[in-house]
Write a protein that holds these residues in place. Structure first.
Motif, mmCIF file in Angstrom:
data_model
loop_
_atom_site.group_PDB
_atom_site.id
_atom_site.type_symbol
_atom_site.label_atom_id
_atom_site.label_comp_id
_atom_site.label_asym_id
_atom_site.label_seq_id
_atom_site.Cartn_x
_atom_site.Cartn_y
_atom_site.Cartn_z
ATOM 1 N N GLY A 34 35.708 45.821 44.438
ATOM 2 C CA GLY A 34 35.472 46.482 43.340
ATOM 3 C C GLY A 34 36.365 46.251 42.336
ATOM 4 O O GLY A 34 36.204 46.690 40.734
ATOM 5 N N ARG A 35 37.422 45.732 42.389
ATOM 6 C CA ARG A 35 38.678 45.395 41.557
ATOM 7 C C ARG A 35 39.033 43.966 41.691
ATOM 8 O O ARG A 35 39.181 43.410 42.886
ATOM 9 C CB ARG A 35 39.924 46.615 41.820
ATOM 10 N N ALA A 36 39.543 43.307 40.683
ATOM 11 C CA ALA A 36 39.987 41.892 40.405
ATOM 12 C C ALA A 36 41.279 41.982 41.324
ATOM 13 O O ALA A 36 41.655 40.825 42.038
ATOM 14 C CB ALA A 36 40.426 41.545 39.012
ATOM 15 N N THR A 37 42.198 42.762 41.308
ATOM 16 C CA THR A 37 43.549 42.855 41.930
ATOM 17 C C THR A 37 43.183 42.868 43.557
ATOM 18 O O THR A 37 43.781 41.891 44.341
ATOM 19 C CB THR A 37 44.281 44.045 41.901
ATOM 20 N N GLU A 38 42.156 43.435 44.196
ATOM 21 C CA GLU A 38 41.797 43.410 45.512
ATOM 22 C C GLU A 38 41.342 42.128 45.558
ATOM 23 O O GLU A 38 41.558 41.351 46.871
ATOM 24 C CB GLU A 38 40.772 44.414 45.991
ATOM 25 N N LEU A 50 31.033 30.673 47.564
ATOM 26 C CA LEU A 50 31.003 31.011 46.418
ATOM 27 C C LEU A 50 31.089 32.399 45.928
ATOM 28 O O LEU A 50 31.355 33.197 46.661
ATOM 29 C CB LEU A 50 29.236 30.683 46.227
ATOM 30 N N CYS A 51 31.382 32.477 44.555
ATOM 31 C CA CYS A 51 31.956 33.775 44.016
ATOM 32 C C CYS A 51 30.892 34.450 42.849
ATOM 33 O O CYS A 51 30.659 33.710 42.118
ATOM 34 C CB CYS A 51 33.267 33.750 43.187
ATOM 35 N N LEU A 52 30.463 35.400 43.194
ATOM 36 C CA LEU A 52 29.763 36.247 42.146
ATOM 37 C C LEU A 52 30.589 37.168 41.530
ATOM 38 O O LEU A 52 31.113 38.183 42.089
ATOM 39 C CB LEU A 52 28.464 37.035 42.976
ATOM 40 N N VAL A 53 30.587 37.166 40.037
ATOM 41 C CA VAL A 53 31.781 37.792 39.425
ATOM 42 C C VAL A 53 30.883 38.702 38.252
ATOM 43 O O VAL A 53 30.359 37.919 37.386
ATOM 44 C CB VAL A 53 33.007 36.631 38.878
ATOM 45 N N ASP A 54 31.417 39.801 38.244
ATOM 46 C CA ASP A 54 30.811 40.687 36.929
ATOM 47 C C ASP A 54 31.932 40.368 35.788
ATOM 48 O O ASP A 54 33.304 40.357 35.980
ATOM 49 C CB ASP A 54 30.876 42.115 37.287
ATOM 50 N N LEU A 55 31.634 40.672 34.723
ATOM 51 C CA LEU A 55 32.663 40.337 33.608
ATOM 52 C C LEU A 55 33.378 41.603 33.172
ATOM 53 O O LEU A 55 34.608 41.619 32.632
ATOM 54 C CB LEU A 55 32.056 39.727 32.270
ATOM 55 N N SER A 56 32.636 42.737 33.366
ATOM 56 C CA SER A 56 33.297 43.974 32.825
ATOM 57 C C SER A 56 33.868 44.666 33.976
ATOM 58 O O SER A 56 33.511 45.310 35.042
ATOM 59 C CB SER A 56 31.978 45.136 32.496
ATOM 60 N N LEU A 57 35.149 44.299 34.305
ATOM 61 C CA LEU A 57 35.989 44.891 35.415
ATOM 62 C C LEU A 57 37.072 45.919 34.818
ATOM 63 O O LEU A 57 37.553 45.738 33.739
ATOM 64 C CB LEU A 57 36.693 43.721 36.303
ATOM 65 N N PRO A 58 37.334 46.777 35.836
ATOM 66 C CA PRO A 58 38.456 47.756 35.317
ATOM 67 C C PRO A 58 39.715 47.319 34.989
ATOM 68 O O PRO A 58 40.471 47.933 34.350
ATOM 69 C CB PRO A 58 38.260 48.931 36.276
#
Length: 234
Positions: A34-38, A50-58
């Motif tokens: 849920g978070r980029a740091t994790e 493969l990575c699925l990445v949302d652009l709107s991260l907290p």
């Protein structure tokens, strides 16, 4: 054979659950964050296919993360985002993403796009040659770099490498948009054409081409492209 591992980075729990369920039902392994740091901490001990990445991260700008994944790690990245503007998609592709899916999405489409990306030959696998020489350049597909005559290296993304290899496999032959779509996959249409234009533009920049008169990757308007260099493979 171990199933491919798909990393999911999205701050919406429902989206993570939907994607994980769809991917695992299709035979993939998944790990969701849920978070980029994790996610970045997990990358120290896992290598997703493969990575699925949302652009709107907290906690991080998603585009910056996509750029790092694609160029520094050579990762395969599909953006999944609610940002539907053409400029958002172009920017994501320019920064190294391999595909862009707009929310809301059909989970079956995401699975199909993941399969299409993983179906393609990757640098460093199989028996295909991994080094090509042309016009004073050496393309190293096993480490995603272009080396000039003085030995200076410039990295390229996997998506850029796929387009470059397509040209180097067909020197001095017309490569039509239809051929590109057939070989590289993806749905034909404006989004595919823009993605190819972005990748070719980035390759020309890395090959130090004159944008007004490129000497290697020539545009044949209304037909496609021709790679004009002589190519030898090691």
């Amino acid at each position: 054979m171990t199933a491919p591992l798909i990393a999911i980075l999205d701050d919406e729990p429902d989206i993570r659950t939907i994607l994980s369920s769809a991917l695992e039902e299709a035979g993939f392994r998944s790990q969701a964050f849920g978070r980029a740091t994790e996610f970045e901490a997990a990358l120290r001990h896992m290598t997703p296919d493969l990575c699925l990445v949302d652009l709107s991260l907290p906690d991080r700008d998603g585009l910056t993360l996509v750029h790092r994944l694609a160029l520094e790690k050579g990762a395969t990245v599909i953006i999944i985002s609610g940002r539907a503007q053409v400029q958002d998609r172009v920017t994501g592709l320019e920064l190294g993403a391999d595909d862009y899916i707009i929310k809301p999405f059909d989970p079956a489409e995401v699975v199909a796009r993941v399969r299409a990306r993983l179906r393609r030959d990757r640098p460093g696998t199989g028996e295909a040659s991994q080094t090509a020489r042309f016009a004073g350049w050496t393309a190293h597909f096993d480490r995603f770099t272009l080396e000039d005559a003085e030995g200076a290296e410039t990295p390229f993304s996997q998506a850029e490498g796929e387009v470059l290899r397509l040209f180097l496999d067909r020197p001095k032959r017309l490569v039509s948009r239809a051929t590109m779509q057939e070989v590289l996959g993806g749905a034909a249409g404006e989004s595919f054409d823009r993605a190819m234009d972005v990748r070719i533009s980035r390759l020309r920049t890395k090959l130090r081409e004159d944008p007004k008169n490129p000497r290697l990757i020539k545009t044949i308007y209304g037909a496609g492209y021709i790679f004009l260099g002589d190519v030898t493979w090691d």
